[in-house]
Design a protein around this motif. Structure first.
Motif, short mmCIF file in Angstrom:
data_model
loop_
_atom_site.label_atom_id
_atom_site.label_comp_id
_atom_site.label_asym_id
_atom_site.label_seq_id
_atom_site.Cartn_x
_atom_site.Cartn_y
_atom_site.Cartn_z
N MET A 1 0.70 -1.05 0.17
CA MET A 1 0.08 -0.04 0.05
C MET A 1 0.86 0.96 0.18
SD MET A 1 -2.96 1.24 2.81
CE MET A 1 -4.16 0.09 2.51
N ASP A 2 0.47 2.17 -0.68
CA ASP A 2 1.24 3.39 -0.88
C ASP A 2 0.56 4.26 0.51
OD1 ASP A 2 2.37 6.07 -1.21
OD2 ASP A 2 1.29 6.34 -3.35
N ILE A 3 1.48 4.63 1.31
CA ILE A 3 1.30 5.32 2.44
C ILE A 3 0.91 6.66 2.29
CG2 ILE A 3 2.27 5.90 4.94
CD1 ILE A 3 3.84 3.31 4.80
N LYS A 4 1.40 7.33 1.56
CA LYS A 4 1.23 8.90 1.39
C LYS A 4 -0.37 9.03 1.29
CE LYS A 4 2.61 12.92 -1.14
NZ LYS A 4 3.44 13.43 -2.23
N GLY A 5 -0.94 9.89 2.15
CA GLY A 5 -2.16 10.43 2.25
C GLY A 5 -3.20 9.52 2.77
N VAL A 6 -2.75 8.40 3.31
CA VAL A 6 -3.62 7.20 3.84
C VAL A 6 -3.88 7.58 5.38
CG1 VAL A 6 -3.98 4.83 4.57
CG2 VAL A 6 -3.00 5.59 2.02
N ALA A 7 -5.06 7.45 5.90
CA ALA A 7 -5.39 7.53 7.31
C ALA A 7 -5.07 6.34 7.90
CB ALA A 7 -6.99 7.63 7.46
N ALA A 8 -4.20 6.46 9.22
CA ALA A 8 -3.63 5.44 9.86
C ALA A 8 -3.63 5.66 11.42
CB ALA A 8 -2.06 5.31 9.78
N VAL A 9 -4.11 4.50 12.27
CA VAL A 9 -4.69 4.59 13.54
C VAL A 9 -3.59 3.68 14.42
CG1 VAL A 9 -6.14 4.12 15.41
CG2 VAL A 9 -6.86 5.13 13.31
N ILE A 10 -2.73 4.26 15.30
CA ILE A 10 -1.84 3.74 16.23
C ILE A 10 -2.33 3.51 17.61
CG2 ILE A 10 0.62 3.32 16.83
CD1 ILE A 10 0.10 3.60 13.63
N THR A 11 -2.59 2.26 18.19
CA THR A 11 -2.87 2.23 19.65
C THR A 11 -1.68 2.08 20.28
OG1 THR A 11 -3.13 -0.34 19.67
CG2 THR A 11 -5.00 0.69 18.77
N GLY A 12 -1.81 2.75 21.67
CA GLY A 12 -0.45 2.77 22.39
C GLY A 12 0.44 3.63 21.74
N GLY A 13 0.07 4.87 21.13
CA GLY A 13 0.90 5.37 20.41
C GLY A 13 1.57 6.66 21.14
N GLY A 14 1.21 6.85 22.22
CA GLY A 14 1.80 7.85 23.09
C GLY A 14 3.02 7.63 23.65
N ALA A 26 3.82 8.78 9.69
CA ALA A 26 3.77 10.27 9.19
C ALA A 26 4.82 10.68 8.59
CB ALA A 26 3.57 11.12 10.70
N ALA A 27 6.00 10.42 8.72
CA ALA A 27 7.20 10.79 7.88
C ALA A 27 6.89 10.26 6.28
CB ALA A 27 8.46 10.21 8.28
N LYS A 28 6.06 9.27 6.32
CA LYS A 28 5.68 8.58 4.71
C LYS A 28 4.48 9.30 4.35
CE LYS A 28 8.52 5.16 3.70
NZ LYS A 28 9.19 4.78 2.58
N GLY A 29 4.07 10.37 4.97
CA GLY A 29 2.90 10.88 4.43
C GLY A 29 1.58 10.54 5.04
N ALA A 30 1.40 9.64 6.17
CA ALA A 30 -0.03 9.09 6.46
C ALA A 30 -0.49 10.04 7.32
CB ALA A 30 0.39 7.82 7.10
#
Length: 251
Positions: A1-14, A26-30
């Motif tokens: 999958m091309d990551i740029k512009g795609v919505a991503a959710v990370i649990t335990g992301g803090g 995010a660095a890949k554009g997500a």
């Protein structure tokens, strides 16, 4: 999958592995939403990467509300990375008697049931989406080498992580017709907030047990693998160890 512009959710992301993965995507554009029970930690990471922070208890049905709030901001998520988890120690029978059933259940609830809860909720929201290239979405769970070589005092933790490994292939098969992939990463000894609470001497000792490279793993290395799994559509139904060839001993 091309990551740029795609919505991503990370649990335990803090913090820890989740924070590193949020940064890498995010660095890949997500467009990244950081979920955590610790909202302060989530907000700090989100502010750093220009993402969205939301509080979320992965064990509850209300986790669906967090996914919906994320979708309102960024669109429906096509990437979910489950990094939320806990790892308290406790022997099956210790000095004070058998391990509390409540303690065991809590670890299973957070690590295993929480991962499945987010997987099922996210997948249900991916299914109506139009495919992007070959697929609609990708879900990555986090296990541990303890799933295979649980140490003394890790009976609850190893059980929970073994369950995550066990559900990876059937979940991938369940969702294959919907063009949604499911994979799992099983880290070895990584420099996470939990290990930062122990002395440098202990951390160095743990790192020396790794055949090569003889050190603790960096969260950024976990994140790099997560990014590769997202980008490589052929990786599906797989649990990948990232551990420097360590095989854990009893202690």
């Amino acid at each position: 999958m091309d990551i740029k512009g795609v919505a991503a959710v990370i649990t335990g992301g803090g913090s820890g592995l989740g924070a590193a993965t949020a940064r890498a995507l995010a660095a890949k554009g997500a467009k990244v939403t950081v979920l955590d029970v610790n909202l302060d930690g989530a907000e700090a990471v989100a502010a750093e990467i220009g993402g969205l922070a939301l509080t979320c208890d992965v064990t509850q049905e209300s986790a669906a509300d967090a996914l919906d709030a994320a979708a309102e901001k960024h669109g429906a998520a096509r990437i979910l990375v489950n990094c939320a988890g806990i790892g308290p120690a406790g022997k099956t029978v210790g000095k004070n008697g058998p391990l509390s059933l409540a303690e065991y259940s809590k670890v299973i609830q957070v690590n295993l049931i929480g991962s499945f809860n987010m997987l099922r909720l996210a997948a249900a929201r991916m299914i109506p989406l139009e495919p992007v290239g070959e697929e609609r979405g990708i879900i990555i769970n986090t296990a541990s080498v303890a799933a295979y070589e649980g140490q003394i005092g890790q009976v609850a933790y190893a059980s929970s992580k073994g369950g995550i490994v066990g559900m990876t292939l059937p979940a991938a098969r369940d969702l294959a017709q919907s063009r949604i992939r499911v994979n799992t990463i099983a880290p070895g000894t990584f420099l996470t907030p939990l290990l930062m609470t122990v002395s440098e001497e202990i951390r160095n000792s743990l790192g020396a047990q790794v055949p090569f490279p003889s050190r603790l793993g960096e969260p950024s290395e976990y994140a790099a693998l997560a990014v590769h799994i997202v980008e490589n559509t052929m990786i599906n139904g797989e649990t990948i160890r990232i551990d420097g060839a360590i095989r854990m001993g009893p202690r």
